[in-house]
Design a protein around this motif. Structure first.
Motif, PDB file in Angstrom:
ATOM      1  N   ARG A  33      -2.047 -26.553 -11.104  1.00 34.98           N
ATOM      2  CA  ARG A  33      -2.569 -26.078  -9.652  1.00 34.98           C
ATOM      3  C   ARG A  33      -1.983 -24.708  -9.279  1.00 34.98           C
ATOM      4  O   ARG A  33      -2.618 -23.826  -8.843  1.00 34.98           O
ATOM      5  CB  ARG A  33      -2.148 -27.203  -8.675  1.00 34.98           C
ATOM      6  CG  ARG A  33      -3.081 -28.444  -8.710  1.00 34.98           C
ATOM      7  CD  ARG A  33      -2.694 -29.476  -7.860  1.00 34.98           C
ATOM      8  NE  ARG A  33      -2.864 -28.951  -6.429  1.00 34.98           N
ATOM      9  CZ  ARG A  33      -2.744 -29.627  -5.487  1.00 34.98           C
ATOM     10  NH1 ARG A  33      -2.074 -30.871  -5.825  1.00 34.98           N
ATOM     11  NH2 ARG A  33      -3.076 -29.198  -4.251  1.00 34.98           N
ATOM     12  N   ALA A  46      -4.086 -21.203  -9.385  1.00 33.26           N
ATOM     13  CA  ALA A  46      -4.245 -20.397  -8.218  1.00 33.26           C
ATOM     14  C   ALA A  46      -3.664 -18.792  -8.368  1.00 33.26           C
ATOM     15  O   ALA A  46      -4.182 -18.008  -7.825  1.00 33.26           O
ATOM     16  CB  ALA A  46      -3.372 -21.084  -7.059  1.00 33.26           C
ATOM     17  N   VAL A  74      -9.825 -21.459  -7.431  1.00 33.26           N
ATOM     18  CA  VAL A  74      -9.670 -22.208  -6.370  1.00 33.26           C
ATOM     19  C   VAL A  74      -9.870 -23.636  -6.884  1.00 33.26           C
ATOM     20  O   VAL A  74     -10.986 -24.068  -7.406  1.00 33.26           O
ATOM     21  CB  VAL A  74     -10.670 -21.762  -5.320  1.00 33.26           C
ATOM     22  CG1 VAL A  74     -10.717 -22.707  -4.130  1.00 33.26           C
ATOM     23  CG2 VAL A  74     -10.587 -20.225  -5.017  1.00 33.26           C
TER      24      VAL A  74
END
Length: 168
Positions: A91, A95, A100
């Motif tokens: 994650r 990013a 996204v």
């Protein structure tokens, strides 16, 4: 005899202290602070960072270049990592690359779906007994009504006739 034992112990302590002070041993309980960009590498997809603890599984990669010029396909990795920490790492790293997060399903088979302007990345993380596996799927993002889409442009080369008939 006892004095020799004490001298041996003291010598061992001094020797270990000397080795530890020169940096050749690290504290296994100390949390390492990764350097930016230093804790991952890039596999087939130049904007999907793979943690250094994961290695590519041989024979489990299919990559092609879509007519739009986007590299798409699947690449599989495995490693001795905790699935929850792998999800958190992916994650954060995705990013950092401009992806996204659009969806997340957490289970023994977890799925993360990321999106960029022109493509989609789906990451499947399987929490195994001895290791964790991760599959990375990248494909162009569809625009408009996808019901009229000719999916033959999205198919793997060398499909069976049955698979080709499904794509029409």
């Amino acid at each position: 005899m006892r004095s020799r034992f004490v001298m041996f112990i003291l010598a061992a302590i001094v020797l270990c202290a000397g080795c530890a002070s020169d940096g050749s041993f690290s504290n296994p309980f100390e949390t390492a602070v990764p350097t930016p960009g230093g804790n991952y590498y890039f596999g087939e997809f130049s904007d999907v960072p793979i943690p250094n603890d994961m290695s590519e599984s041989s024979g489990a990669t299919f990559v092609s270049v879509h007519p739009s010029g986007i590299k798409s396909g699947v690449q599989k990795f495995s490693g001795l990592v905790d699935a929850v920490s792998l999800i958190k790492t992916m994650r954060r790293n995705m990013a950092d690359q401009g992806w996204v997060l659009r969806s997340l399903l957490r289970s023994t088979e977890s799925v993360l779906v990321f999106e960029k302007a022109d493509k989609v990345c789906s990451i499947q993380i399987s929490d195994g007994t001895f290791s964790t596996s991760m599959r990375v799927f990248v494909s162009p993002r569809l625009e408009g009504d996808s019901m009229d889409l000719d999916i033959s442009a999205y198919s793997a080369p060398g499909q069976t006739p049955q698979e080709q008939s499904l794509s029409k």
